[in-house]
Each structure stands twice: as C-alpha cells, then as structure tokens.
Design a protein around this motif. Structure first.
Motif, PDB file in Angstrom:
ATOM      1  N   GLY A  94      55.479   8.468  -4.406  1.00  0.00           N
ATOM      2  CA  GLY A  94      54.832   8.877  -5.656  1.00  0.00           C
ATOM      3  C   GLY A  94      55.798   9.464  -6.656  1.00  0.00           C
ATOM      4  N   ASN A  95      57.075   9.060  -6.576  1.00  0.00           N
ATOM      5  CA  ASN A  95      58.074   9.542  -7.528  1.00  0.00           C
ATOM      6  C   ASN A  95      58.245  11.049  -7.537  1.00  0.00           C
ATOM      7  N   VAL A  96      58.095  11.644  -6.380  1.00  0.00           N
ATOM      8  CA  VAL A  96      58.291  13.092  -6.262  1.00  0.00           C
ATOM      9  C   VAL A  96      59.656  13.354  -5.640  1.00  0.00           C
ATOM     10  N   LEU A  97      60.406  14.233  -6.298  1.00  0.00           N
ATOM     11  CA  LEU A  97      61.690  14.662  -5.754  1.00  0.00           C
ATOM     12  C   LEU A  97      61.498  16.050  -5.154  1.00  0.00           C
ATOM     13  N   LYS A  98      61.800  16.173  -3.865  1.00  0.00           N
ATOM     14  CA  LYS A  98      61.703  17.469  -3.190  1.00  0.00           C
ATOM     15  C   LYS A  98      63.032  18.195  -3.320  1.00  0.00           C
ATOM     16  N   LEU A 107      65.611  25.003  -4.977  1.00  0.00           N
ATOM     17  CA  LEU A 107      64.932  25.283  -6.243  1.00  0.00           C
ATOM     18  C   LEU A 107      63.463  25.664  -6.109  1.00  0.00           C
ATOM     19  N   ASN A 108      62.722  24.961  -5.268  1.00  0.00           N
ATOM     20  CA  ASN A 108      61.271  25.148  -5.244  1.00  0.00           C
ATOM     21  C   ASN A 108      60.723  25.988  -4.097  1.00  0.00           C
ATOM     22  N   HIS A 109      61.567  26.314  -3.134  1.00  0.00           N
ATOM     23  CA  HIS A 109      61.055  27.103  -2.006  1.00  0.00           C
ATOM     24  C   HIS A 109      62.133  28.132  -1.664  1.00  0.00           C
ATOM     25  N   ALA A 128      53.986  28.185 -10.116  1.00  0.00           N
ATOM     26  CA  ALA A 128      54.824  29.178  -9.500  1.00  0.00           C
ATOM     27  C   ALA A 128      56.311  28.832  -9.621  1.00  0.00           C
ATOM     28  N   SER A 129      56.629  27.539  -9.543  1.00  0.00           N
ATOM     29  CA  SER A 129      58.050  27.223  -9.305  1.00  0.00           C
ATOM     30  C   SER A 129      58.951  27.413 -10.513  1.00  0.00           C
ATOM     31  N   GLY A 130      58.379  27.596 -11.706  1.00  0.00           N
ATOM     32  CA  GLY A 130      59.240  27.869 -12.861  1.00  0.00           C
ATOM     33  C   GLY A 130      59.727  29.311 -12.921  1.00  0.00           C
ATOM     34  N   SER A 176      47.939  18.227 -13.123  1.00  0.00           N
ATOM     35  CA  SER A 176      48.971  18.467 -12.115  1.00  0.00           C
ATOM     36  C   SER A 176      49.603  17.157 -11.676  1.00  0.00           C
ATOM     37  N   PHE A 177      50.930  17.066 -11.802  1.00  0.00           N
ATOM     38  CA  PHE A 177      51.610  15.851 -11.367  1.00  0.00           C
ATOM     39  C   PHE A 177      51.671  15.785  -9.844  1.00  0.00           C
ATOM     40  N   THR A 178      51.943  16.914  -9.222  1.00  0.00           N
ATOM     41  CA  THR A 178      52.178  16.888  -7.774  1.00  0.00           C
ATOM     42  C   THR A 178      50.888  16.975  -6.952  1.00  0.00           C
ATOM     43  N   HIS A 179      49.860  17.629  -7.486  1.00  0.00           N
ATOM     44  CA  HIS A 179      48.636  17.818  -6.697  1.00  0.00           C
ATOM     45  C   HIS A 179      47.435  17.034  -7.214  1.00  0.00           C
ATOM     46  N   ILE A 197      60.793  27.471 -20.229  1.00  0.00           N
ATOM     47  CA  ILE A 197      61.678  27.068 -19.131  1.00  0.00           C
ATOM     48  C   ILE A 197      60.802  26.523 -17.993  1.00  0.00           C
ATOM     49  N   ASP A 198      61.174  25.369 -17.446  1.00  0.00           N
ATOM     50  CA  ASP A 198      60.429  24.877 -16.272  1.00  0.00           C
ATOM     51  C   ASP A 198      61.369  24.114 -15.342  1.00  0.00           C
ATOM     52  N   ASP A 199      60.894  23.913 -14.115  1.00  0.00           N
ATOM     53  CA  ASP A 199      61.735  23.244 -13.126  1.00  0.00           C
ATOM     54  C   ASP A 199      61.819  21.740 -13.355  1.00  0.00           C
ATOM     55  N   PHE A 200      60.661  21.097 -13.639  1.00  0.00           N
ATOM     56  CA  PHE A 200      60.620  19.642 -13.772  1.00  0.00           C
ATOM     57  C   PHE A 200      59.927  19.225 -15.064  1.00  0.00           C
ATOM     58  N   LEU A 201      60.354  18.098 -15.594  1.00  0.00           N
ATOM     59  CA  LEU A 201      59.597  17.420 -16.646  1.00  0.00           C
ATOM     60  C   LEU A 201      59.321  16.005 -16.143  1.00  0.00           C
ATOM     61  N   ALA A 202      58.030  15.672 -16.035  1.00  0.00           N
ATOM     62  CA  ALA A 202      57.643  14.341 -15.558  1.00  0.00           C
ATOM     63  C   ALA A 202      56.818  13.658 -16.655  1.00  0.00           C
ATOM     64  N   ASN A 203      55.496  13.815 -16.604  1.00  0.00           N
ATOM     65  CA  ASN A 203      54.666  13.213 -17.659  1.00  0.00           C
ATOM     66  C   ASN A 203      54.459  14.141 -18.854  1.00  0.00           C
ATOM     67  N   GLY A 204      54.908  15.354 -18.726  1.00  0.00           N
ATOM     68  CA  GLY A 204      54.910  16.258 -19.882  1.00  0.00           C
ATOM     69  C   GLY A 204      53.670  17.122 -20.036  1.00  0.00           C
ATOM     70  N   SER A 205      52.746  17.056 -19.078  1.00  0.00           N
ATOM     71  CA  SER A 205      51.503  17.807 -19.252  1.00  0.00           C
ATOM     72  C   SER A 205      51.741  19.326 -19.212  1.00  0.00           C
ATOM     73  N   ALA A 206      52.574  19.778 -18.283  1.00  0.00           N
ATOM     74  CA  ALA A 206      52.847  21.223 -18.199  1.00  0.00           C
ATOM     75  C   ALA A 206      53.504  21.719 -19.488  1.00  0.00           C
ATOM     76  N   LEU A 207      54.480  20.981 -19.958  1.00  0.00           N
ATOM     77  CA  LEU A 207      55.198  21.378 -21.170  1.00  0.00           C
ATOM     78  C   LEU A 207      54.289  21.345 -22.391  1.00  0.00           C
ATOM     79  N   GLU A 233      64.761  16.589 -15.403  1.00  0.00           N
ATOM     80  CA  GLU A 233      63.869  15.674 -16.127  1.00  0.00           C
ATOM     81  C   GLU A 233      63.888  14.327 -15.442  1.00  0.00           C
ATOM     82  N   LYS A 234      62.709  13.813 -15.125  1.00  0.00           N
ATOM     83  CA  LYS A 234      62.623  12.456 -14.587  1.00  0.00           C
ATOM     84  C   LYS A 234      62.403  11.542 -15.790  1.00  0.00           C
ATOM     85  N   ALA A 235      63.518  11.033 -16.314  1.00  0.00           N
ATOM     86  CA  ALA A 235      63.483  10.330 -17.595  1.00  0.00           C
ATOM     87  C   ALA A 235      62.757   8.991 -17.529  1.00  0.00           C
TER      88      ALA A 235
END
Ligand code: 5GP
Length: 194
Positions: free
Chosen positions: A17-21, A26-28, A59-61, A98-101, A123-133, A155-157
């Motif tokens: 699902g195009n998720v980078l752990k 960074l995230n845990h 949480a992760s930002g 939510s992209f991940t959930h 500031i955030d950890d990831f940019l994917a589809n841009g919904s959080a931003l 950023e997942k460009a």
C-alpha cells in the motif's frame, strides 16, 4: 538531505500500500541526533521567515516538531485528533483523511494557541496525498494566521499531495523526496522530480 536519505535506505522498510516504515528512527524509536540535523536544515530553509509558531499533528509529527521548535526558539502546537464530532470549547477544527489507517477524522487546535499575529511553520513526518497538510493549513487560515510553509521529513513524490498543494501556492520543503518504491526498493528524486 543526504543523511536522511542514507538512513531511509539503511533502515526503511517498504510495506504494502505504498507505506514506508521508518519505525527504527522516526516513527517509533526516535533518533534525536538525526532530528537535530533535520531541524537545522529546516532552520536554514525558513530562518528569515520570522516563524512564531510550529504546528504539527499527533502523534508522529510531534518529535520532529519539538526539536525543530527548539532551534527556532518558538512554541510548538500539535493538532489533536478528535473522535467527538461536536467539541465543546473554542477550537478550530478541520477534517483529515488518514493515509495509513483509512477513514476520516477531525483535528482540533485551541483558539487560545493560534492567533492572527502568528507566522506558522507546519512540520510533519510524511507527505503523501496531502490531506494532513491541507487540514493543518486550513486551521491556520481559520485562525487568520500567516502560513509560512511546510517542512516535511519524507515526501512520497509519486503521490499527489506535494504537486497539488504547491500548485495552490504552498511553500513545501521536503528533506527526502521519494520518486518510487517499486519492488520494495526506494528511489529518490533527482532534479527531474519537482
Ligand atoms: P497524507 O495526509 O499526506 O496522505 O499523509 C500524511 C500522513 O500520513 C502523515 O502524517 C503520516 O503520519 C502518514 N503517512 C503517509 N504515508 C506514510 C508512509 O509511507 N509511512 C508512514 N509511516 N506514515 C505515512
């Protein structure tokens, strides 16, 4: 940012699902020395913008945002994810997918902490589809504050968020930009990739 790219190649794991752990640094588990380098790079990029507040989303930002705020010497606010639809009190609210959930949730920030006089760096950890931003930027807009831009770790460009938000005029600076994650292999953008 070479240090971050090297760390992604060393410890990042591509999932379905195009998720980078990136739980290893960074995230845990969080590599604060790396966060310090990232914060200094955000400072280099935004130091002349008179940032008065850093905004992130739980949480992760939060970890990266705190270390960055230390360099900028300003407060950091994190938008809370809210399960209740009608929140009592004076808050700005917006919706995020939510992209991940999966699913949609509300995010809130107290009106007490975001003022029209604020100059906000997101500031955030990831940019994917841009919904959080996009949700965070609408909180800034609702507050009548000035959005300076966004500093993103990864950023997942190949997903649409970066292009869409930049075309709307948002300044986005990403420290590592991923071109593709096909067959479990991370490839970074060269000059050809926005
Ligand atoms: P967007 O709203 O841009 O689609 O997704 C951004 C949010 O989803 C980030 O705040 C981050 O928490 C999460 N996210 C998006 N893509 C990834 C990913 O590949 N890996 C991880 N760990 N989180 C991601």
């Amino acid at each position: 940012m070479q240090l971050l790219e090297e760390r992604i190649l060393k410890d990042g794991k591509v999932r379905d699902g195009n998720v980078l752990k990136v739980d290893n640094f960074l995230n845990h588990q969080m590599d604060i020395t790396l966060f310090g380098e990232m914060a200094r790079e955000f400072y280099r990029l935004f130091q002349f913008d008179n940032v008065t507040k850093i905004l992130t989303i739980e949480a992760s930002g939060i970890g990266i945002a705190c270390i960055t705020a230390q360099v900028f010497n300003c407060p950091v606010i994190f938008a809370k994810k809210s399960k209740t639809k009608n929140i009592a009190g004076d808050v700005y609210t917006s919706k995020v997918e939510s992209f991940t959930h999966g699913g949609t949730y509300d995010i809130i920030v107290s009106k007490e902490y975001l003022k029209p006089s604020d100059r906000v760096l997101i500031i955030d950890d990831f940019l994917a589809n841009g919904s959080a931003l996009s949700g965070l930027s609408s909180l800034v807009k609702d507050a009548g504050a000035t959005l300076i831009g966004a500093g993103i770790a990864i950023e997942k460009a190949f997903q649409s968020g970066g292009d869409t938000l930049r075309s709307q005029g948002m300044r986005i600076e990403s420290l590592a930009k991923i071109k593709s994650m096909e067959n479990g292999k991370v490839q970074f953008c060269d000059n050809s990739c926005n």
